[in-house]
Design an enzyme around this catalytic site. Structure first.
Site, PDB file in Angstrom:
ATOM      1  N   ASP A  13      17.999 -42.352  56.514  1.00 50.94           N
ATOM      2  CA  ASP A  13      18.440 -41.048  56.974  1.00 50.94           C
ATOM      3  C   ASP A  13      17.379 -40.515  57.942  1.00 50.94           C
ATOM      4  O   ASP A  13      16.268 -41.046  57.994  1.00 50.94           O
ATOM      5  CB  ASP A  13      18.597 -40.111  55.774  1.00 50.94           C
ATOM      6  CG  ASP A  13      18.915 -38.693  56.185  1.00 50.94           C
ATOM      7  OD1 ASP A  13      19.801 -38.511  57.032  1.00 50.94           O
ATOM      8  OD2 ASP A  13      18.259 -37.770  55.678  1.00 50.94           O
ATOM      9  N   ASP A  40      17.393 -37.984  51.592  1.00 48.88           N
ATOM     10  CA  ASP A  40      16.914 -36.871  50.768  1.00 48.88           C
ATOM     11  C   ASP A  40      17.925 -35.738  50.643  1.00 48.88           C
ATOM     12  O   ASP A  40      17.716 -34.816  49.877  1.00 48.88           O
ATOM     13  CB  ASP A  40      15.606 -36.306  51.340  1.00 48.88           C
ATOM     14  CG  ASP A  40      15.834 -35.416  52.550  1.00 48.88           C
ATOM     15  OD1 ASP A  40      16.759 -35.719  53.336  1.00 48.88           O
ATOM     16  OD2 ASP A  40      15.092 -34.430  52.710  1.00 48.88           O
ATOM     17  N   ASP A  78      23.448 -37.525  51.532  1.00 50.67           N
ATOM     18  CA  ASP A  78      23.013 -38.916  51.380  1.00 50.67           C
ATOM     19  C   ASP A  78      23.349 -39.475  50.000  1.00 50.67           C
ATOM     20  O   ASP A  78      23.322 -40.696  49.798  1.00 50.67           O
ATOM     21  CB  ASP A  78      21.494 -39.029  51.588  1.00 50.67           C
ATOM     22  CG  ASP A  78      21.065 -38.595  52.975  1.00 50.67           C
ATOM     23  OD1 ASP A  78      21.769 -38.945  53.932  1.00 50.67           O
ATOM     24  OD2 ASP A  78      20.046 -37.903  53.091  1.00 50.67           O
TER      25      ASP A  78
END
Length: 620
Positions: A317, A512, A516
């Site tokens: 991410d 995080d 996600d």
């Protein structure tokens, strides 16, 4: 109820394993005492009493495994205990029962410890909301909220349900949902997604969906679906089990067939009890879990640690993972005789009165430079736009370009050429533009070295998956040598990317945010940034980085590789010695009790070797 039943079931299973280990230990010790007291018949009964509960639990586990199409080492242990009981070799059966119960306890101990350490990370999940009732405010459970209810979102609170802004404006941090690092300003009647954090003043929210139907709940359901479809992690021990089972049964049957002595078959089964697999593997992996935790890497059990050592594809991410997730000063420009510190001091002094994340970042940067900030006066803040006030007797205005432009003489320079994802904070002193502070969410320091280190550990493909805009994603990752950049992804599209990449080998996803969490659950290994990340991502992940440093991945992977290698060494050595003992037992050189004693010696040797995982010292 679904949320509480799983932990209760897990707790019962953990306590059951502790109970079986205690029964097996007490039965063996008590039986040995009775033998020393010359009470062999009573000793046999006690030995058997200690074995039967363990054997019963083992049979239940075998039936469940077979119903799922899995053949494990449990069958060999059950055969050896059963044969030893049938032919009166109760001492040998008691030794095997203790060894098996000990191995099961070690695995559950590691997973239980990981669950306990997760409790603090999950404390941030909203459980209640503040609702307007009868002219006042009342704290109510989320399930009690209904459409059209009016609730108050305090500063710093997470929006518990979807709704519409009912105040003049609201400043929201949606990074956990969309990956956009900078807060957004929403005006009255604009939609608010559950899971967004209030980064400004308190505001009213009109509920449009119940908690069960809101964005956050939808992501939770997506997590559950991803976990259900997740490829099962095969235990290292089970990969050897079928071959070892065939060899054991064939050798035991041959010994009985050719000699006519069933005790030889029992001796073969007792020596063949795969204690190097039952004990050495969990010992090495539990030691690896402890060692990884020492470096700030929480791995939720032995099976994730095994898979972590075999990762071939990494999906990252952006916001809060590849980048810091917080706005930072990139540059400061000053006009006339002013210096950068003059501009920063004026802006930071005034921003002390604001709770906006960008304002707080400016204050932190000024303090880091050692600037002494005077107290501002006459502050007036326009939420999400800027602030005006007096600093050291001079009028100061800080905020967005349009806001400051309305307070100064002359035009502010055009900023269209700035890179994507950059925010400009203008500063005016005494009605004239004093300078600009350029802010962005930059890459974490050492990112290039980190990615190079990951490739050295055998990770062939590294991709970026973000909900952020493509221009921002490409700007941030320029020069990193990523294999692919995927932007503007929804949570379900991230899951699809994970599933697509599985063709290249085991996939690790690092993130995080709430958005996600489904991808973390679907990946072979999900890694969450636990220090500041969303509770949903920490709960869905297999690995949590307890410190806010992505480079913790390197020692975590190195420890996983080392622990798995040590476990394999223990298995190869232990099984080799066991096969030699099985041959000796088949030829009549070992009785069942002697075989059990020999197996104990082998156990000690392989366990001592497995404990070397506690001394793994990562080189990165």
């Amino acid at each position: 109820m679904a949320e509480t039943s799983a932990p209760l079931g897990t707790l019962f299973a953990d306590r059951l394993k502790v109970g079986l280990l205690a029964v097996a230990l007490v039965g063996l010790v008590t039986g040995l005492c009775l033998l020393l007291a010359s009470l062999p018949d009573l000793a046999k009964l006690v030995f058997a009493a200690g074995v039967v509960p363990v054997l019963a639990g083992l049979v239940i586990d075998i039936i469940r495994s077979l119903s799922r199409g899995e053949v494990g080492l449990d069958i060999v242990a059950a055969l050896s205990m059963s044969a030893a009981l049938v032919f009166g070799e109760t001492l040998a059966a008691a030794v095997v029962a203790l060894m098996y119960a000990g191995g099961a306890f070690l695995e559950s101990f590691a997973e239980g410890r990981a669950r306990r350490e997760m409790s603090d990370l999950l404390s941030r999940v909203p459980r209640t909301a503040t609702r307007y009732e009868n002219g006042g405010l009342a704290e109510v459970p989320l399930d009690d909220l209904a459409p059209d209810d009016l609730i108050l979102i305090h500063q710093g609170d997470v929006a518990p349900v979807d709704g519409k802004v009912q105040s003049d404006a609201a400043m929201l941090d949606q990074s956990a949902l969309t990956g956009e690092a900078m807060p957004v300003r929403l005006l009255r009647d604009h939609d608010v997604l559950s899971g967004s954090t209030n980064a400004g003043d308190a505001f009213d929210l009109r509920v449009t969906r119940t908690a069960a139907n809101s964005t956050y709940a939808g992501i939770v359901r997506l997590v559950e679906a991803a976990q259900a479809s997740k490829a099962p992690m095969a235990r290292l021990a089970d990969q050897w089990s079928l071959l070892f089972l065939v060899v054991t049964v064939c050798l035991a049957f041959a010994a009985w067939w050719f000699t006519g002595d069933p005790i030889r078959a029992v001796a073969v089964l007792v020596v063949a009890t795969p204690c190097p697999l039952i004990l050495a593997v969990p010992v090495a992996l539990v030691a690896g879990l402890s060692r990884a935790a020492h470096f700030g890497v929480l791995i939720k059990g032995a099976k994730p640690l095994e898979v972590l050592a075999r990762i071939r594809t990494l999906i990252l991410d952006k916001t809060g993972t590849l980048t810091d997730g917080r706005p930072q000063i990139v540059s400061i420009s000053a006009k006339g005789d002013l210096t950068e510190d003059d501009v920063l001091l004026a802006a930071a002094a005034l921003d002390q009165a604001s709770k906006h994340p960008i304002a707080q970042a400016i204050v932190a940067a000024a303090l880091a430079r050692g600037l002494v900030l005077p107290a501002p006066e006459n502050m007036v803040e326009t939420a999400g736009e800027g602030m005006a006030g007096t600093v050291n007797g001079r009028a100061v205005v800080v905020g967005g370009i349009a806001f400051v432009d309305a307070h100064v003489e002359g035009a502010i320079p055009d900023t269209d050429a700035l890179a994507a994802g950059v925010v400009v904070v203008a500063v005016a002193i005494e009605g004239r533009i004093a300078g600009q502070i350029v802010m962005a969410d930059p890459l974490r320091e050492g990112t290039e070295a980190l990615l190079g280190g990951l490739r050295r550990f055998g990770i062939d493909r590294i991709l970026l998956a973000t909900g952020d805009r493509r221009a921002v994603a490409e700007e941030v990752t320029a020069g990193l040598g990523l294999d692919a950049v995927r932007s503007e992804l929804t949570p379900d599209q991230k899951v699809l990317l994970v599933l697509t990449e599985r063709k290249n080998g085991p996939v690790m996803m690092v993130g995080d945010g709430v958005n996600d969490a489904p991808a973390l659950a679907a990946a072979d290994i999900g890694v969450a940034m636990g220090a500041r990340g969303a509770a949903a991502s920490a709960e869905a992940a297999d690995v949590v980085l307890l410190v806010d440093h992505l480079d913790r991945l390197l020692p975590g992977i190195e420890i996983a590789i080392g622990a798995r290698r040590i476990a394999l060494e223990s298995v190869v050595a232990g099984i080799g010695l066991s096969i030699m003992g099985m041959i000796a037992a088949a030829l009549g050189y070992l009785t069942p009790v002697q075989g059990a004693v020999l197996q104990e010696v082998i156990d000690v040797a392989v366990i001592l070797n497995a404990l070397r995982a506690l001394r793994i010292n990562p080189k990165v």
